[in-house]
Write an enzyme that holds these catalytic residues in place. Structure first.
Site, short mmCIF file in Angstrom:
data_model
loop_
_atom_site.label_atom_id
_atom_site.label_comp_id
_atom_site.label_asym_id
_atom_site.label_seq_id
_atom_site.Cartn_x
_atom_site.Cartn_y
_atom_site.Cartn_z
N ASP A 128 0.87 -1.18 0.00
CA ASP A 128 0.00 0.00 0.00
C ASP A 128 0.91 1.22 0.00
OD1 ASP A 128 -2.00 1.84 0.20
OD2 ASP A 128 -2.43 1.46 2.32
N ASP A 177 2.16 6.80 -5.01
CA ASP A 177 2.49 6.61 -6.43
C ASP A 177 4.00 6.49 -6.60
OD1 ASP A 177 -0.14 6.72 -7.62
OD2 ASP A 177 -0.21 8.80 -6.98
#
Length: 290
Positions: A158, A161
């Site tokens: 997780d 970007d």
């Protein structure tokens, strides 16, 4: 009294903004800018380097799909590695699975964990204190490089970007080590951006992982605050074909785990259906995907 707004800065030509009720925290950690604020529309919001990571109102979509899909895709996961996810939401949902014996979470920025504990306690719930959880403030790249062969069944990444602090989580070396530390049926999942605006993320990540995993695919989730339509979650497996999943089998496992009927987005039907990609997304997967 003038209204205060915070604008997301992910794109220079398109974005979203939130009306701020109260700013709760604003700091610069050694890794990134962190802002937590109470919004008028989405509850509390966590932003890193000007980009929305989580809001209280829609976090369930991303967290459920990032967690329940891989854990019900793998036949029998027991040991899970979480890279990033400093808000604790993925950890919480991993621990909802009674078959999980150990969940190791490695987050590089301890400030994200501390601010989430203080200002976003509903995201993680009591996961931080669960005896099956091991939370490490450290470098996920280094942890993966040092971990023993075949030590995890599922890896959930997780990350932000692939810019700044998150960039090193999208390299050949990282995926090669992930394949090494996964068991024979192991699989890895990570966010691959919103392909309407970030198609390169899905393509590049999938091509890289296809070098080390025989089965590479992706599935989608509609997260309102990740602007641009569907968010893609890239998934790669060392074992089973990711497309060959049965709704009734998934339902039976969710029932046994005590999760069926307790989610707000994930369902067995959504689970299986999310792998049916619109052509504008599917075309970015490598031809070797399976």
């Amino acid at each position: 009294m003038a209204e205060t707004w915070i604008e997301e800065t992910l794109y220079d030509n398109w974005g979203q903004r939130f009306r701020v009720v109260k700013e709760l925290a604003r700091t610069r950690s050694p890794f990134q800018d962190i802002v937590v604020f109470e919004s008028d529309s989405h509850g509390r919001v966590l932003m890193l380097d000007g980009v929305v990571q989580i809001t209280e109102k829609d976090e369930f979509v991303y967290q459920e799909m990032l967690t329940h899909v891989p854990l019900f895709t793998h036949a029998n996961p027991k040991n899970v590695l979480i890279i990033g996810a400093g808000d604790g939401g993925v950890l919480r949902r991993v621990l909802e699975h009674p078959g999980i014996e150990k969940a190791v979470m490695v987050e590089i920025d301890g400030a994200v964990i501390e601010l989430s504990k203080q200002h976003l306690p509903s995201i993680a719930g009591d996961a931080w204190n669960n005896p099956r959880a091991e939370v490490i403030v450290g470098d996920g790249i280094d942890y993966v490089a040092r971990a023993a062969d075949a030590s995890f069944d599922v890896i959930i990444v997780d990350s932000t970007d692939p810019i700044g602090v998150g960039e090193v989580l999208f390299t050949d070396s990282f995926y090669e080590h992930c394949a090494r530390i996964l068991t024979a049926e192991g699989l890895i999942v990570n966010q691959c951006g919103v392909p309407f605006m970030q198609a390169g993320e899905l393509h590049e990540t999938s091509v890289r992982r296809a070098k080390f995993f025989p089965h590479v695919s992706a599935y989608v989730a509609a997260v309102p605050t990740y602007v641009g339509g569907f968010m893609t979650l890239g998934i790669a497996s060392k074992g089973s074909n990711l497309q060959a999943q049965d709704v009734e089998q998934v339902r039976a496992r969710a029932q046994e785990a005590g999760i069926l009927g307790k989610t707000q987005y994930w369902t067995p039907e959504i689970h299986v259906g999310s792998f049916n990609l619109p052509p504008y997304i599917a075309k970015h997967l490598p031809k070797v995907a399976g």
